[in-house]
Design a protein around this motif. Structure first.
Motif, short mmCIF file in Angstrom:
data_model
loop_
_atom_site.label_atom_id
_atom_site.label_comp_id
_atom_site.label_asym_id
_atom_site.label_seq_id
_atom_site.Cartn_x
_atom_site.Cartn_y
_atom_site.Cartn_z
N SER A 1 0.84 -1.20 0.00
CA SER A 1 0.00 0.00 0.00
C SER A 1 0.88 1.25 0.00
CB SER A 1 -0.94 -0.01 1.21
OG SER A 1 -0.18 0.01 2.40
N ASN A 2 0.35 2.30 -0.55
CA ASN A 2 1.00 3.62 -0.62
C ASN A 2 2.28 3.61 -1.45
OD1 ASN A 2 -1.02 4.65 1.09
ND2 ASN A 2 0.11 3.93 2.88
N GLN A 3 2.42 2.68 -2.37
CA GLN A 3 3.53 2.67 -3.32
C GLN A 3 2.95 2.49 -4.72
OE1 GLN A 3 6.61 -0.20 -2.56
NE2 GLN A 3 6.71 0.28 -0.38
N GLU A 4 3.51 3.18 -5.68
CA GLU A 4 3.05 3.04 -7.05
C GLU A 4 3.75 1.86 -7.72
OE1 GLU A 4 3.16 6.49 -9.50
OE2 GLU A 4 2.25 7.77 -7.97
N ASP A 5 3.05 1.24 -8.67
CA ASP A 5 3.66 0.20 -9.49
C ASP A 5 4.71 0.86 -10.39
OD1 ASP A 5 1.86 -1.70 -8.48
OD2 ASP A 5 0.39 -1.23 -10.03
N GLY A 6 5.67 0.07 -10.82
CA GLY A 6 6.69 0.61 -11.72
C GLY A 6 7.32 -0.49 -12.55
N ILE A 7 8.18 -0.06 -13.44
CA ILE A 7 8.92 -1.01 -14.26
C ILE A 7 10.40 -0.66 -14.18
CG2 ILE A 7 7.06 -1.51 -15.86
CD1 ILE A 7 8.61 0.28 -17.88
N THR A 8 11.23 -1.66 -14.27
CA THR A 8 12.66 -1.46 -14.37
C THR A 8 13.19 -2.46 -15.38
OG1 THR A 8 13.20 -3.01 -12.59
CG2 THR A 8 12.90 -0.71 -11.96
N TRP A 9 14.42 -2.25 -15.79
CA TRP A 9 15.11 -3.19 -16.64
C TRP A 9 15.85 -4.16 -15.73
CZ3 TRP A 9 14.10 -4.57 -21.22
CH2 TRP A 9 15.03 -5.15 -22.07
N LYS A 10 16.21 -5.31 -16.21
CA LYS A 10 16.86 -6.33 -15.38
C LYS A 10 17.97 -5.71 -14.52
CE LYS A 10 20.31 -7.57 -18.69
NZ LYS A 10 21.35 -8.48 -18.92
N ASP A 11 18.13 -6.24 -13.34
CA ASP A 11 19.16 -5.78 -12.39
C ASP A 11 19.04 -4.29 -12.07
OD1 ASP A 11 20.22 -8.39 -12.40
OD2 ASP A 11 21.43 -7.94 -14.17
N ASN A 12 17.83 -3.75 -12.11
CA ASN A 12 17.58 -2.32 -11.84
C ASN A 12 18.40 -1.41 -12.74
OD1 ASN A 12 15.56 -2.49 -9.86
ND2 ASN A 12 17.10 -3.03 -8.33
N ASP A 13 18.74 -1.89 -13.90
CA ASP A 13 19.50 -1.12 -14.87
C ASP A 13 18.54 -0.20 -15.64
OD1 ASP A 13 21.65 -0.27 -16.33
OD2 ASP A 13 21.94 -2.14 -17.45
N GLU A 14 19.08 0.73 -16.37
CA GLU A 14 18.26 1.62 -17.20
C GLU A 14 18.08 1.01 -18.58
OE1 GLU A 14 18.49 6.10 -19.13
OE2 GLU A 14 19.74 5.61 -17.41
N TYR A 15 16.86 1.01 -19.07
CA TYR A 15 16.58 0.46 -20.39
C TYR A 15 17.02 1.42 -21.48
CZ TYR A 15 14.10 -0.63 -24.66
OH TYR A 15 13.80 -0.89 -25.97
N THR A 16 17.68 0.88 -22.50
CA THR A 16 17.94 1.61 -23.74
C THR A 16 17.75 0.63 -24.89
OG1 THR A 16 20.31 1.11 -23.83
CG2 THR A 16 19.67 3.13 -22.63
#
Length: 192
Positions: free
Chosen positions: A145-160
């Motif tokens: 609760s009180n957290q938004e859903d999100g997406i990340t790239w594997k290993d919390n890396d930045e997607y490019t």
């Protein structure tokens, strides 16, 4: 485009796609290609055809469950093992909640999340065994609760796109140009 769709929730272009193609409020687009014409339909077709690039994209996408208001329980890959629809196809078929978001699949009792799955019929012996496995898996995953859903790239890396292209070349030796050409030829045919 799927990454941008998931990460640019309030963007005007996403609201237009949502309106024209009847996408729901989930972070990822629907997993079906609906009627109509246009570039979004063609983009979805390419992803759903399980090309090497689209398969690797979905495999490396990590959905972070917050309140569960933007992630589909059965159809989105929010559990590392894959989608629940693919992991438990028999249970998916008898679920009366096939298109529900995680937030609508249970409730909080204080700080404890309680799953509330419902079925279109009584569970048979084989269904009960599968349901036990499902609930064992779900015991390690729940909304916050009180957290938004999100997406990340594997290993919390930045997607490019460059990182995805490198993954495709490593894994398959496949050409991303084929994927790009296939998508763009539907939108902008080559000059004659």
């Amino acid at each position: 485009w799927w990454w941008r769709y998931a990460s640019e929730e309030g963007a005007l272009w996403r609201r237009v796609v949502h309106s024209i193609y009847n996408e729901d409020q989930a972070a990822l687009p629907l997993w079906e290609v609906s009627g109509g014409i246009g570039p979004w339909r063609d983009i979805k077709k390419v992803v759903l055809e399980k090309q090497p690039a689209s398969t690797l994209f979905l495999k490396n996408l990590v959905m972070k469950v917050g309140d569960g208001n933007n992630i589909r329980f059965w159809k989105d890959p929010w559990i590392q093992e894959g989608t629940l629809k693919d992991l438990f196809p028999q249970l998916f078929q008898i679920s009366s909640q096939q298109n529900e978001l995680i937030a609508r699949m249970g409730w909080f009792e204080g700080l404890i999340w309680r799953w509330g799955l419902t079925w279109t019929r009584d569970l048979r012996r084989e269904d009960v065994l599968q349901a036990d496995k499902l609930f064992q898996l779900l015991s390690r995953h729940h909304p916050h609760s009180n957290q938004e859903d999100g997406i990340t790239w594997k290993d919390n890396d930045e997607y490019t796109a460059k990182k995805l292209q490198a993954l495709v070349f490593q894994a398959e030796g496949a050409s991303v140009d084929t994927l790009v050409c296939k998508a763009w030829l539907k939108v902008a045919p080559p000059k004659v």
